[in-house]
Design an enzyme around this catalytic site. Structure first.
Site, mmCIF file in Angstrom:
data_model
loop_
_atom_site.group_PDB
_atom_site.id
_atom_site.type_symbol
_atom_site.label_atom_id
_atom_site.label_comp_id
_atom_site.label_asym_id
_atom_site.label_seq_id
_atom_site.Cartn_x
_atom_site.Cartn_y
_atom_site.Cartn_z
ATOM 1 N N SER A 165 4.904 -6.620 5.544
ATOM 2 C CA SER A 165 5.360 -5.622 4.586
ATOM 3 C C SER A 165 5.352 -6.192 3.165
ATOM 4 C CB SER A 165 6.747 -5.138 5.031
ATOM 5 O OG SER A 165 7.268 -4.165 4.184
ATOM 6 N N ASP A 212 0.720 -5.476 8.106
ATOM 7 C CA ASP A 212 0.981 -4.163 7.517
ATOM 8 C C ASP A 212 1.539 -4.280 6.095
ATOM 9 O OD1 ASP A 212 0.503 -1.449 8.069
ATOM 10 O OD2 ASP A 212 2.619 -1.051 8.374
ATOM 11 N N ARG A 227 -1.078 -7.618 -6.040
ATOM 12 C CA ARG A 227 -1.005 -7.418 -4.586
ATOM 13 C C ARG A 227 -1.794 -8.501 -3.856
ATOM 14 N NH1 ARG A 227 -6.134 -6.030 -3.393
ATOM 15 N NH2 ARG A 227 -7.314 -4.860 -4.972
ATOM 16 N N HIS A 263 5.385 0.484 11.507
ATOM 17 C CA HIS A 263 5.327 -0.603 10.520
ATOM 18 C C HIS A 263 5.619 -1.950 11.184
ATOM 19 C CE1 HIS A 263 5.252 -2.220 6.544
ATOM 20 N NE2 HIS A 263 6.550 -2.357 6.397
#
Length: 434
Positions: free
Chosen positions: A154, A178, A192, A247
């Site tokens: 995450s 994920d 990112r 998730h």
């Protein structure tokens, strides 16, 4: 605005970090003391209780079981989570069954339980802390960054990206479980996770539905050298309720892949639809990569970025599946409507029955489908055929499979089975090699 911290450097809230369409809210990361990043070291010698190591106090590393001759794998949790949650140390324990390794669970619960917009900024500090520890290991103990693998779930996936970027992409590997979508999807690479953050970046996507309205928390964007989309990347089998189930599945798949690597073969394919329609089968000559822990064994792993792989998983237990393509040629008296099912009987065991086709069953016609079988049956010795009608009728027609061809996805091996029998519905017919 800008804020600076001694060994971590400076952090700004200017673009691209904030004030963009993806990140409308301006905020700086919280104070590192508040985030309180901690490194919990587990090794083969201390599997059940961690040793706390600190980058700013090298004596803690020297006094620990940290072994310079082993790989180091960091595990970084995500939003609202904690480094002392059992899934992190459980993952280490699986690793200890297959390798000798320094397994470091990164706890940043002081920063992960903030509002999401704030937590997404806090990972910059956590990434800087991880990078600083790797730098200390490198400069003070001559430990090479390419021996480091950072696994992040995450927000933790982007934390790994931040650490890797600060280490100039010299880290051996980053695995994104994920990676979080909000505040990261479609942002510049520096914000990112992206393939330049490590020598090898692999990603498992399990919750790619859009955040609005579906509350899909994971990125659909491909951000690695290899991006795996189990079950197409959304609606994981066995996930009925709860926004976090899909998730979290990325963690469970990785956890299982450490001990069951052969049950997670990823098929290179352009789309999940094509994969589901029996395209992209069998594995190419160089084989399919193993999603998860052993993805780095794939020969072409860094030949390109955004290499895309699909597979289907089980709904529970260890989630493993083995894919086969099955073609059934029917013989029989007339064409009832119903379904045909096949089971594989192999050297290592027998599979359940899997539906190959549903609809009008015509004698002499052939029906092909791919099935994902719950165990690795090994060399296939026999197959069974079973048909069932839909609806009721007075007559009792008989149908049979005159020929069944089974192809293994892993290596393309084809098996041919024949029979001249015909059977009533719900009666199993066994076919032997032709």
């Amino acid at each position: 605005a800008e804020v600076c911290y001694s060994h971590l450097g400076c952090f700004s809230d200017e673009k691209p970090w904030a004030g963009t369409s993806q990140r409308p809210i301006k905020s700086l990361p919280s104070d590192p003391k508040k985030i309180n990043t901690r490194f919990l070291l587990y090794t083969n010698e201390n599997q059940n209780s961690y040793q706390l190591i600190t980058a700013t106090d090298i004596a803690t590393i020297k006094a620990s079981n940290f072994n310079l001759n082993r790989k180091t794998r960091f595990i970084i949790h995500g939003f609202t989570d904690s480094g002392e949650n059992s899934w992190l140390s459980d993952m280490c324990k699986n690793m200890f069954q297959v390798e000798k390794v320094n397994c470091i669970c990164v706890d940043w619960k002081g920063g992960s339980k903030a509002q999401y917009s704030q937590a997404s900024q806090n990972i910059r500090v956590v990434g800087a802390e991880v990078a600083y520890l790797v730098q200390v290991l490198s400069t003070s103990l001559n430990y090479a960054p390419e021996n480091v693998h950072i696994i992040g779930h995450s927000l933790g996936a982007h934390t790994a990206g931040e650490a890797g970027k600060r280490l100039n992409g010299l880290v051996g590997r980053i695995t994104g479980l994920d990676p979080a979508e909000p505040y990261f999807q479609d942002t510049p690479e520096e914000v990112r996770l992206d393939p330049s953050d490590a020598k090898f970046v692999d990603v498992i996507h399990t919750d790619i539905s859009p955040i609005l309205p579906s509350l899909g928390f994971g990125m659909s964007q491909k951000v690695g050298h290899m991006d795996f989309f189990p079950n197409g990347g959304k609606d994981m089998p066995g996930c009925k309720t709860g926004i976090s189930c899909n998730h979290h599945r990325s963690i469970e798949y990785y956890h299982s892949s450490i001990l069951n690597p052969e049950g997670f073969l990823g098929y290179p394919c352009a789309s999940y639809d094509e994969f589901q329609e029996s395209g992209c089968f069998p594995c190419p000559a160089k084989g399919c990569p193993k999603m998860g822990h052993f993805a780095d064994q794939y020969p072409g792993k860094t030949n390109a970025v955004e290499q895309t792989f699909f597979l289907n998983t089980g709904a529970s237990d260890n989630f493993t599946r083995w894919r086969y393509k099955v073609t059934v040629t029917l013989s029989g008296e007339k064409d009832p409507s119903g379904n045909i099912n096949v089971a594989l009987l192999g050297k290592n065991g027998n599979s359940a029955q899997y539906q190959v086709f549903k609809g009008t069953l015509k004698p002499d016609a052939s029906y092909t489908n791919s099935i994902d079988v719950e165990l690795n049956v090994g060399t296939i010795q026999k197959v069974t055929f079973l048909w069932k009608r839909s609806g009721i009728s007075v007559s009792k027609p008989k149908m049979g499979a005159s020929r069944i061809t089974v192809q293994s996805g892993k290596d393309g091996t084809k098996y041919n089975f024949c029979s001249s029998d015909i059977v009533q519905e719900n009666v199993e017919q066994t076919l032997s090699p032709c």
